[in-house]
Design an enzyme around this catalytic site. Structure first.
Site, PDB file in Angstrom:
ATOM      1  N   ASN A   1      57.400  10.631  35.865  1.00  0.00           N
ATOM      2  CA  ASN A   1      57.058   9.928  34.634  1.00  0.00           C
ATOM      3  C   ASN A   1      57.906  10.502  33.504  1.00  0.00           C
ATOM      4  OD1 ASN A   1      55.918   8.939  32.290  1.00  0.00           O
ATOM      5  ND2 ASN A   1      53.800   9.316  32.893  1.00  0.00           N
TER       6      ASN A   1
ATOM      7  N   CYS B   1      54.474   6.918  25.979  1.00  0.00           N
ATOM      8  CA  CYS B   1      55.090   6.203  27.104  1.00  0.00           C
ATOM      9  C   CYS B   1      55.358   4.723  26.802  1.00  0.00           C
ATOM     10  CB  CYS B   1      54.221   6.339  28.353  1.00  0.00           C
ATOM     11  SG  CYS B   1      53.942   8.051  28.837  1.00  0.00           S
TER      12      CYS B   1
ATOM     13  N   HIS C   1      56.143   0.684  33.235  1.00  0.00           N
ATOM     14  CA  HIS C   1      56.231   2.115  32.981  1.00  0.00           C
ATOM     15  C   HIS C   1      56.030   2.861  34.291  1.00  0.00           C
ATOM     16  CE1 HIS C   1      55.587   6.091  31.569  1.00  0.00           C
ATOM     17  NE2 HIS C   1      54.261   6.065  31.638  1.00  0.00           N
TER      18      HIS C   1
END
Length: 322
Positions: free
Chosen positions: A279, A113, A249
């Site tokens: 996500n 990520c 993020h």
């Protein structure tokens, strides 16, 4: 020494929308449970014949168009992904062929990520050292392909997508600083414990899935993401009120809210897309940045701090003047 500036952004989301109600039919969960714990209401999922490079190409072409460039102007391609089309060649090389670019270096970066932050750092250094003049940096993921759809701890969280930026050499500062960190001691808290060399039998049996210790990851993410904001501010002799936008993020709205509360950052300075995107791992920061650029929240001259946190653990940030 030249600087690098972002001169164009692009994003792409697959057409298929998977809502929380849809997921209720897959696992023992509810829409209200998912929203309360993640803030996610829906996410996008690739079609059966759609792959990471497909998403990367569509986001890249939008970024190239926004920058007023041609593919032939690009002399560096970096793709951040944890879900490449194949083991090799890299997704960046596959993308290079799609765009008709011959010769310049093209390679992938894998920091989950935080991958887009790592890729931005590398591209910035290429440009600052005059090894490149115009770089395409992409975050692209098909995370739905590594989810166990019977595990409600993970399958409700992730989605697919791609975001891209064009960096160009400039006399004016754009990427003001980058900051990267890793700590492999926490490798087991968020991982896919199956690979080509290790636990290969699980891969053959179709068992290459994300596993996560959610509570511990949550606590680590809030601490690391808060601390790196301060690190980034200190490196640029800036204060929090000088930031126009924080683009974190997009893992979980509770994490993002906890970071804002810990820093004392007003919510109206934080770009959040997790509600509709889920996500998207390495794609989440460039997707959120592109959305904020295109709806005119992020404007030329704004100071934007981007940050990401992922398995490894890996985490990073960049201070950008748009």
């Amino acid at each position: 020494m030249p600087f690098s500036r972002i001169i164009g952004t692009g994003g792409y989301l697959p057409e298929r929308v998977l809502t929380n109600t849809d997921i209720e039919n897959l696992v023992d969960t509810t829409d209200s449970w998912i929203i309360a714990r993640s803030g996610i209401r829906e996410r996008r999922i690739v079609a059966e014949d759609e792959f990471t490079c497909d998403l990367a190409e569509k986001a890249s072409r939008k970024a190239i168009q926004a920058a007023g460039k041609r593919p032939s102007d690009i002399d560096l391609i970096i793709v951040a992904t944890s879900t490449p089309d194949v083991v090799f060649p890299s997704t960046a090389c596959l993308l290079q062929e799609r765009l008709g670019i011959i010769g310049p270096p093209a390679f992938d970066v894998q920091a989950v990520c935080a991958g887009f932050l790592f890729a931005i750092d590398v591209a910035d250094k290429f440009i600052r050292t005059q090894s490149a003049k115009c770089a395409l940096v992409v975050g692209a993921e098909t995370f739905s392909r590594i989810l166990d759809w019977s595990d409600r701890r993970t399958c409700v969280l992730f989605g697919d997508g791609a975001g891209a930026v064009i960096l160009e050499s400039s006399d004016e500062p754009g990427i003001l600083s980058t900051h990267l960190h890793s700590d492999g001691r926490f490798k087991d808290l968020l991982c896919v414990p199956t690979g080509v060399s290790r636990n290969y039998q699980k891969l053959q049996d179709g068992g290459a899935y994300v596993t996560m210790e959610g509570g511990e990851v949550f606590r680590w993410a809030v601490t690391a993401m808060s601390d790196i904001v301060q690190e980034t501010l200190d490196a640029n002799s800036m204060t929090l009120d000088q930031i126009d936008w924080l683009v974190p993020h997009q893992a979980n709205s509770r994490i993002i809210s906890a970071i804002g509360k810990r820093l004392g950052l007003p919510v109206n300075k934080v770009v959040m897309t997790v509600e509709k995107h889920g996500n998207t791992s390495a794609a989440s920061v460039p997707l959120a940045l592109d959305e904020a650029v295109r709806d005119h929240r992020v404007k030329p001259g704004n100071f934007v701090l981007i940050e990401g946190f992922g398995g490894g653990f890996t985490w990073g940030s960049a201070m950008i003047k748009m």
